[in-house]
Each structure stands twice: as structure tokens, then as C-alpha cells.
Design an enzyme around this catalytic site. Sequence first.
Site, PDB file in Angstrom:
ATOM      1  N   ASP A  50     -30.991 -28.538  28.478  1.00  0.00           N
ATOM      2  CA  ASP A  50     -31.600 -28.444  29.802  1.00  0.00           C
ATOM      3  C   ASP A  50     -31.107 -29.616  30.643  1.00  0.00           C
ATOM      4  OD1 ASP A  50     -33.562 -28.454  32.046  1.00  0.00           O
ATOM      5  OD2 ASP A  50     -34.614 -26.984  30.804  1.00  0.00           O
ATOM      6  N   LYS A 115     -38.077 -12.759  32.358  1.00  0.00           N
ATOM      7  CA  LYS A 115     -38.873 -12.754  33.588  1.00  0.00           C
ATOM      8  C   LYS A 115     -38.549 -11.467  34.336  1.00  0.00           C
ATOM      9  CE  LYS A 115     -39.378 -17.191  32.537  1.00  0.00           C
ATOM     10  NZ  LYS A 115     -40.117 -17.560  31.394  1.00  0.00           N
TER      11      LYS A 115
END
Length: 167
Positions: A50, A115
Site C-alpha cells: 500500500d 466494491k
Amino acid sequence: KLDEAFLLLMSDAERSERISLGMTAVDLGACPGGWTYQLLRRGMSVVAIDHGRIDEALMRSGRVTHLRSDGFKYVPSKPVDWLVCDMVESPLKVAALASTWFKAKLCHSAVINLKLPMQNRTQTLVECRAIMQAANPDGVLRIKQLYHDREEITVLMLAPRAAAKKR
């Protein structure tokens, strides 16, 4: 969410076989580190991918390597036991990414969140399922909307047992 996924999407036998001390995992979209924490508490070593900052307490464990890199570009130097991914990205793109890892045998098991868009959720889910099933045709694919997931679904992918045991 990862803890819930392990409990609801896997049988006791699968958890016993597929989650144990000394395993390795990659957490794509890791920060701030909730999923990394769940992997650590199960005795795994984690490569957390990340661009953001990961919780310092996780780094003190000595079992986390944090790489500030793009989750779509990262490729491990050798296969890992687990891929987990909770990136805010297009569900089709995330499904394709997980499928790439399975086709290349870069992981044996995965939990990913997709999502879903406000429009065409059902069609998007059908397309994602087809992509992932094609990448792991003889393995397990389970999809569920978990309790805290409002606009996303959680996917478990398990390679066939013989492939997982060869690690």
C-alpha cells in the site's frame, strides 16, 4: 471483515488445513492494517502492499514487510499461501487481479472484497464470478455479502487441495 470471512466462508476443516503458523500472505491495499493484523494473529508473515502508512504496532511484530507499491503491479518472488485484497477499485479489475494470481499459481488461497457499483450490481457480480471461476475451475469459489458489507461482497478462492499441499 477478514475474520468474518474466515469464519463464514470456510469450514472448520478448511481453516485447519489452510490457516496455520508459518504461512505467508500478501495484503494488497493493506493500510492501515486491519487485514494484516488478522493474518498476523493467525501466525502468518505478511507482505503489506500500500502507498499509505501502516500501523507501527504491526511493524513491530517483525513479521510484516511493508512495501509502498501499487497492488496491481506487485508480484511476489515466490508463491504465497494467502492473497487478501480490500482495495477500493473496480470489481472487475480486482477479480481479474485475483484471477491472474491463481492462474500464475502465485497463491493457494484468497479472500478479496469487491466494491459493487450502484448500477448493474448483479451483472457485475456475474461477470466477476465468471472471471474468477475460469481462473480456478477445480477449486473453491464462495461469494457472500457479509454483515458489515453494505455495497461490497467478499469472495473466497481456494486452489484444489493437491495444489495447496505442494507448497
